[in-house]
Design a protein around this motif. Structure first.
Motif, PDB file in Angstrom:
ATOM      1  N   VAL A  25       0.878  -1.164   0.000  1.00 56.29           N
ATOM      2  CA  VAL A  25       0.000   0.000   0.000  1.00 56.29           C
ATOM      3  C   VAL A  25       0.917   1.216   0.000  1.00 56.29           C
ATOM      4  N   SER A  26       0.663   2.157  -0.890  1.00 53.87           N
ATOM      5  CA  SER A  26       1.476   3.365  -1.012  1.00 53.87           C
ATOM      6  C   SER A  26       0.602   4.581  -0.696  1.00 53.87           C
ATOM      7  N   GLY A  32       4.584  15.797   1.032  1.00 53.88           N
ATOM      8  CA  GLY A  32       5.319  15.389  -0.156  1.00 53.88           C
ATOM      9  C   GLY A  32       6.056  14.069  -0.019  1.00 53.88           C
ATOM     10  N   VAL A  33       5.975  13.425   1.126  1.00 55.20           N
ATOM     11  CA  VAL A  33       6.627  12.138   1.345  1.00 55.20           C
ATOM     12  C   VAL A  33       5.685  11.013   0.909  1.00 55.20           C
ATOM     13  N   ILE A  34       6.263   9.972   0.296  1.00 50.63           N
ATOM     14  CA  ILE A  34       5.520   8.762  -0.072  1.00 50.63           C
ATOM     15  C   ILE A  34       5.898   7.688   0.945  1.00 50.63           C
ATOM     16  N   VAL A  35       4.892   7.032   1.520  1.00 54.45           N
ATOM     17  CA  VAL A  35       5.122   5.951   2.477  1.00 54.45           C
ATOM     18  C   VAL A  35       4.621   4.663   1.847  1.00 54.45           C
ATOM     19  N   ASP A  36       5.525   3.667   1.749  1.00 44.69           N
ATOM     20  CA  ASP A  36       5.170   2.357   1.208  1.00 44.69           C
ATOM     21  C   ASP A  36       5.164   1.332   2.335  1.00 44.69           C
ATOM     22  N   TYR A  37       4.078   0.566   2.425  1.00 37.40           N
ATOM     23  CA  TYR A  37       3.948  -0.537   3.378  1.00 37.40           C
ATOM     24  C   TYR A  37       4.035  -1.815   2.559  1.00 37.40           C
ATOM     25  N   HIS A  74       7.269  -3.965   6.338  1.00 33.62           N
ATOM     26  CA  HIS A  74       8.418  -3.188   5.867  1.00 33.62           C
ATOM     27  C   HIS A  74       7.867  -1.821   5.468  1.00 33.62           C
ATOM     28  N   ILE A  75       8.398  -0.763   6.065  1.00 32.93           N
ATOM     29  CA  ILE A  75       7.930   0.585   5.770  1.00 32.93           C
ATOM     30  C   ILE A  75       9.064   1.379   5.129  1.00 32.93           C
ATOM     31  N   GLU A  76       8.805   1.952   3.971  1.00 37.12           N
ATOM     32  CA  GLU A  76       9.799   2.774   3.266  1.00 37.12           C
ATOM     33  C   GLU A  76       9.249   4.177   3.086  1.00 37.12           C
TER      34      GLU A  76
END
Length: 80
Positions: A25-26, A32-37, A74-76
């Motif tokens: 999930v993005s 302005g930050v993108i968080v990817d799970y 995992h979070i990016e």
């Protein structure tokens, strides 16, 4: 705002085939930050593309899909 949902992968484990085969999930934040799970459990996504999310909202469940030896989330963070 939810930008992308991938919930089609079903395999996990430490194998080269799984290096880019994860569920995710993005979310695009207002700053302005993108968080990817990543590595989420198949069928566990609780949001749709375009949804606005709030602090504390459940998005998905952790899993072991993709290059993952055991269930974890995992979070990016990325600059947009």
């Amino acid at each position: 705002v939810v930008r992308e949902v991938v919930d089609t992968q079903r395999c996990g484990g430490i194998h080269a085939h799984n290096l880019s085969a994860w569920n995710a999930v993005s979310i695009a934040l207002q700053c302005g930050v993108i968080v990817d799970y990543l590595h989420i459990l198949p069928g566990s996504v609780k949001v749709n593309v375009g949804d606005e999310v709030r602090c504390g909202q459940e998005l998905c469940e952790s899993g072991d899909i993709g290059f993952a030896p055991e269930p974890h989330l995992h979070i990016e963070l990325h600059a947009a």
